[in-house]
Design an enzyme around this catalytic site. Structure first.
Site, mmCIF file in Angstrom:
data_model
loop_
_atom_site.group_PDB
_atom_site.id
_atom_site.type_symbol
_atom_site.label_atom_id
_atom_site.label_comp_id
_atom_site.label_asym_id
_atom_site.label_seq_id
_atom_site.Cartn_x
_atom_site.Cartn_y
_atom_site.Cartn_z
ATOM 1 N N GLY A 113 -18.973 -28.236 26.337
ATOM 2 C CA GLY A 113 -19.986 -27.228 26.046
ATOM 3 C C GLY A 113 -21.063 -27.120 27.098
ATOM 4 N N THR A 117 -16.083 -24.416 32.299
ATOM 5 C CA THR A 117 -15.070 -23.358 32.434
ATOM 6 C C THR A 117 -15.672 -22.101 33.038
ATOM 7 O OG1 THR A 117 -13.821 -24.242 30.561
ATOM 8 C CG2 THR A 117 -13.400 -21.955 31.151
ATOM 9 N N SER A 165 -13.936 -24.265 24.021
ATOM 10 C CA SER A 165 -13.692 -25.570 24.634
ATOM 11 C C SER A 165 -12.283 -25.632 25.232
ATOM 12 C CB SER A 165 -13.845 -26.663 23.573
ATOM 13 O OG SER A 165 -13.549 -27.928 24.124
#
Length: 1014
Positions: A113, A117, A165
């Site tokens: 988190g 990404t 996630s």
């Protein structure tokens, strides 16, 4: 007079927030670091440096500084020129790859988190934008970008800590040609969290693709795949969580399908991928009841749809999920025995099939992406590591154990290369250095992965799995006992009733051993492989290529040993590259913007070792290079080192540094390397090197441009002549000159360039006269680019701090497609009318022939049609309506008069212009052959020389004398030229005579000569 101010986005209204680089903090402590990060976070600055390391704080909202503007700003800029940004790190990495010829990688680390990404997406997006290339390269770029939504759909999920996630690890290698164009790529994926397919923790979802399919499937797909609402499926309804805030599963599904198309997965295979996804959902709805200690399928109707979707026989599916074939060996003979399963074993077998199918589909997608980007040989590469972040949940199982192990390995790389290796290098090179203490997590990595003396947790786990029977009953407790015996006394290990605790670099994590052994075994029984190999679909059979007849020798590979090998292979790959680091920080657990949890951030700052990183950075050196590599790069800076230094390399480096006057305190000489302390000193060297190359390049460019100019301007004159031929009278010498294009010197006029795009090319620029509705002349700067024309005026500022100053104002910006035509008279005047949709522009330019020829050319390129030209002696133009005053039209009438200069007589809505007779084409050429001698000489000729002036610099009938457009002064620039070939020569007609004169001017070094109107 125009403003000379240069415009820069940092120079106005940019609030200073904390320090950009935490090496500059006055006090080094965890509290000071957290305070600086908080200050910047609250002011929407999410990026901060520690030297070359980028710290990124997740803002949990879309930030405004990821546009095309920022891409242009950071491209080719030095790190210190602009605020910290992921684009700066990416650009530095990309340029280092091209300059040093070395592979690069970026390691993005942080807990789940923290924004890893998204950071990886921005890196790939930036590289895609700044690297050039043709059609094949663009195809590779499309695949690189489209691989993100596809792998996210099948590999990402909502967890308690992160709505998107990554439930798998990914190392994306973008491969480049030597010219820096991305022409290939390769993805390595690590340990997909398969267990999520069959069960999830509370408030979590399964993989995104399931919800995308349910929301986005067409009516036909819903019927064919048996799509129902998500609460109908056992694999989705266990947590009662179906929606994610800010996520549109329907549009994401369309994006996923488009990504498959771009990557090159054919329509049939796309349909079969969705069929397997739906088949897995229906497989989960097969439930069992106990009958005489054996499992029976509770509702045989539930077998029909999964059997149909997977292309297998319904009865065979029932048999394989309720029984298992086992091989028995006795006295050298082997026989197969079919064992009926109980309810727990049957559910485990069903789930094993679902997980196996999903994992193989995921591997197929990764292979498809790799196949689409495959390159026969490797040149350069940039690797982007986006791997699951460190995880600490209420209940942590085998998956969290593997994830945290990989994160320990990544932390070890960071320590090895930024803290340990750097300090060791200073000692080896004989640099004065005071050792800085830090925690080395190698001891934790050894605790997990050691093979012997003592064996690590993974080795003990594999030993227990090797002695397990069909199910894992009691095996987990055996594991706990053996771990206590093997590593119970380790300072980073503790055991408790249901599991064990590891003291990771990020904190203590309690692991529940329940299910550890089953998940580590990761066995897909041969019965299930046989079942899938009997499918009527070749695609499904292709996913299960095992040869079951061959004898099996040795232990089967476990999930733990697989992830250990992959992690060590990854470390080896990364160690061969030049690493760059992004340390991501999660500021809160609420996932809301501007929410800052002090204790949470401080904990991350501590375990990421940011304080130690700053201390090493402050005491250390920003740049180090082997002597020969340093000389090779900067040899051009001095005559003694260029093209190569003859002598001792160390002395060569010292000579070079002394020659550029670098402060001796800014560098130290090691045994084999030179160490430069501050980045600014290195940037100074780079800047000097760029200037040297620039000056050499200018010499080459000047010679080449002179050569090209001769050809180009000959062609331009021909095109210009043909446009007005037989339609309009000409002034003498109107095309017997060079077409310069930029008569305003736009490169040195930032006050005019501000109205154009950053890299917009200028085709024509000059000061012209515009006539308003009352025929009042107004000076305007006219700029023509490949897509627009601009009219720029000047106005006095009426209020504010710059009151009374004259400023440039954009009066008009018009797309060339919006020009409906051009009107001119048949006389030798310089007037023309540009017609638009709303109103027309009545203009006068001494270079009208050049302007109109370029306008016609650009218009044809954009519209694939000719620009309409009208030649009349009475012209009309429309004026724009202003206030209560009407718009209407105005007329301009051209009549025969005396003299070459146009006289203007305005009367009401009509303007009359008497004009003397001009020359036709033959007369223009004839005029060139009979030029009078003049007493002037060219400035470049020695005193005392005489000779005729360049015909292109002769004053025409309309102006005396003609000013050379490239001259910054108004003085005449007469030019000399050799005698022309005889006019009667059969090889030199009138047209060639014109060409010869222009060529002579250029070859004699007079490229700016441009007498005569156009």
């Amino acid at each position: 007079m125009g403003s000379k101010e240069r415009f820069h986005w940092q120079s106005h209204n940019v609030k200073q927030s904390g320090v950009d680089d935490m090496v500059l903090l006055s006090k080094i402590s965890e509290e000071a670091i957290v305070e600086n990060l908080k200050k910047r976070f609250m002011d929407d600055f999410i990026f901060t440096y520690i030297g070359p390391v980028l710290i990124s704080v997740n803002p949990f909202k879309q930030m405004p500084y990821f546009t095309e503007r920022e891409i242009e700003l950071y491209q080719g800029a030095a790190q210190y020129e602009n605020p910290p940004h992921i684009y700066a790190l990416t650009d530095n990495m990309y340029r280092n790859m091209l300059i040093d010829g070395e592979n690069q990688c970026v390691i993005i680390s942080g807990e789940s988190g923290a924004g890893k990404t998204v950071a990886a997406k921005y890196i790939m997006g930036y590289i895609s934008k700044v690297s050039g290339g043709g059609e094949k390269v663009q195809h590779v770029k499309d695949i690189i970008l489209q691989s993100n939504p596809l792998l996210e759909a099948f590999g990402n999920a909502k967890t308690v800590r992160n709505n998107n996630s990554s439930r798998f690890g990914k190392y994306f290698e973008i491969q480049f040609s030597r010219g820096g164009e991305p022409d290939g790529g390769k993805i390595s994926n690590f340990l997909l969290e398969k267990s999520r397919v069959v069960s999830q923790n509370e408030c979590e979802r399964n993989f995104h693709i399931y919800y995308q399919l349910i929301q986005g499937a067409s009516q036909e797909q819903r019927q064919n795949l048996g799509i129902m609402s998500p609460d109908y499926y056992f694999y989705l309804n266990q947590t009662d969580t179906y929606q994610v805030e800010g996520t549109d599963d329907r549009s994401d599904f369309l994006e996923t399908m488009n990504a498959m198309q771009v990557i090159g997965i054919c329509g049939e295979d796309q349909q079969l991928v969705l069929q397997i996804v739906a088949g897995i959902l229906h497989l989960g709805n097969i439930s069992f009841r106990e009958q005489g200690n054996y499992a029976q399928v509770e509702n045989t109707d539930s077998l029909a749809f999964p059997a149909y979707l997977l292309g297998v026989d319904q009865e065979r599916l029932k048999e394989k999920v309720t029984s298992r074939k086992m091989d028995s060996k006795w006295g050298g003979r082997s026989e197969s025995i079919t064992v009926t399963l109980n309810v727990e074993q049957a559910a485990y077998t069903r789930d094993a099939l679902a997980k196996g199918l999903y994992a193989r589909v995921f591997d197929f997608l990764v292979e498809s992406i790799n196949r689409a980007m495959q390159k026969p040989y490797e040149e350069y590469s940039v690797g982007v590591l986006d791997i699951y972040g460190f995880e600490i949940f209420q209940k942590n199982g085998f998956e969290q154990f593997c994830i945290n192990f990989v994160n320990e390995k990544l932390q070890q790389i960071f320590i090895e290369l930024t803290l340990k290796a750097e300090q060791e290098e200073y000692v080896q090179e004989g640099i004065k250095w005071t050792q800085i203490q830090y925690f080395n997590n190698k001891v934790v990595c050894d605790l997990i992965e050691n093979k012997l003396n003592p064996p690590g947790i993974m080795s003990v786990l594999d030993d227990v799995c090797a002695t397990m029977h069909a199910t894992g009953e009691g095996a987990d407790q055996t594991l706990l006992q053996k771990l206590q015996a093997a590593v119970g006394t380790h300072e980073h290990f503790n055991s408790w009733s249901s599991g064990f605790v590891i003291h990771h670099y990020a904190g203590k994590v309690s692991y529940d051993v329940n299910g550890f052994c089953e998940r580590n075994r990761d066995v897909l029984f041969t019965d299930l492989i046989e079942l899938m190999q009997s499918s009527e679909y070749g695609f499904i059979r292709m996913l299960f290529p095992e040869k079951l007849d061959s004898d099996k020798k040795g232990r089967p590979t476990t999930a733990g040993s697989k992830i250990k090998k992959q992690a060590n292979d990854l470390v080896n790959t990364l160690m061969k590259c030049t690493p760059h680091y992004i340390r991501c920080i999660k500021p809160n657990e609420t996932k809301k913007p501007r929410d800052w949890e002090e204790s949470r951030v401080k904990h991350q700052v501590e375990y990421l070792g940011l304080k130690e990183n700053i201390r090493v950075r402050r005491a250390g050196f920003a740049y180090r290079r082997l002597f020969h590599k340093f000389l090779q790069r900067y040899a051009i800076l001095t005559p003694e080192t260029w093209p190569s230094w003859r002598g001792d390399e160390r002395q060569g480096v010292q000579h070079l540094l002394r020659s550029v006057n670098m402060d001796p305190e800014q560098y130290q000489m090691g045994r084999s390397k030179v160490f430069v302390k501050n980045p600014e000193s290195l940037f100074l060297l780079e800047e000097m090197r760029e200037r040297k190359f620039d000056s050499f390049a200018r010499v080459i460019q000047k010679a080449w441009r002179r050569h090209v100019a001769i050809r180009k301007y000959e062609q331009m004159r021909e095109e210009a002549a043909s446009i007005l031929y037989n339609f309009k009278e000409r002034r003498r010498n109107s095309i017997n000159r060079n077409f310069v294009g930029d008569y305003l010197g736009m490169e040195e006029r930032p006050e005019l360039r501000q109205f154009l795009a950053k890299r917009e090319r200028v085709d024509f620029a000059d000061s012209i006269t515009k006539y308003d509705r009352r025929f009042k002349p107004i000076k305007r700067d006219f700029i023509l680019t490949p897509k627009y024309f601009y009219l720029i005026g000047r106005e006095k500022v009426k209020k504010g701090p710059e009151k009374g100053q004259i400023k440039e104002v954009l009066k008009k910006k018009v797309e060339l497609q919006a020009v409906s035509g051009v009107s001119l008279s048949t006389r030798q005047d310089d007037f023309f009318i540009l017609h638009e949709n709303d109103a027309d522009n009545f203009l006068e330019s001494i270079f009208k022939t050049e302007l109109i020829s370029l306008l016609c050319k650009r218009f044809e390129e954009l519209t694939r049609s000719k620009l309409p030209l009208s030649f009349k002696d009475t012209l009309q133009f429309r004026v724009k309506k202003e206030g209560w005053g009407g718009g209407g039209t105005r007329s301009v009438t051209f009549i025969r008069g005396q003299g070459d200069v146009a006289a203007l007589k305005a009367g009401g809505k009509t303007l009359t212009s008497p004009q003397g007779r001009g020359q036709r084409r033959a007369e223009v050429v004839a005029g060139i052959r009979h030029l009078p001698e003049v007493p002037h000489r060219h400035p470049e000729e020695p005193a005392g020389t005489g000779g005729p002036r360049c015909p292109a610099a002769m004053p025409g009938p309309r102006e005396t004398p003609t000013r050379c457009p490239r001259s910054r002064h108004g003085a005449p620039r007469p030019r000399l030229f050799p005698p022309a070939p005889p006019a009667t020569s059969p090889r030199h007609g009138p047209h060639l005579s014109t060409t010869w004169i222009s060529s002579t001017c250029l070859t004699r070094g007079w490229p700016g000569c441009s007498a005569g109107a156009a």
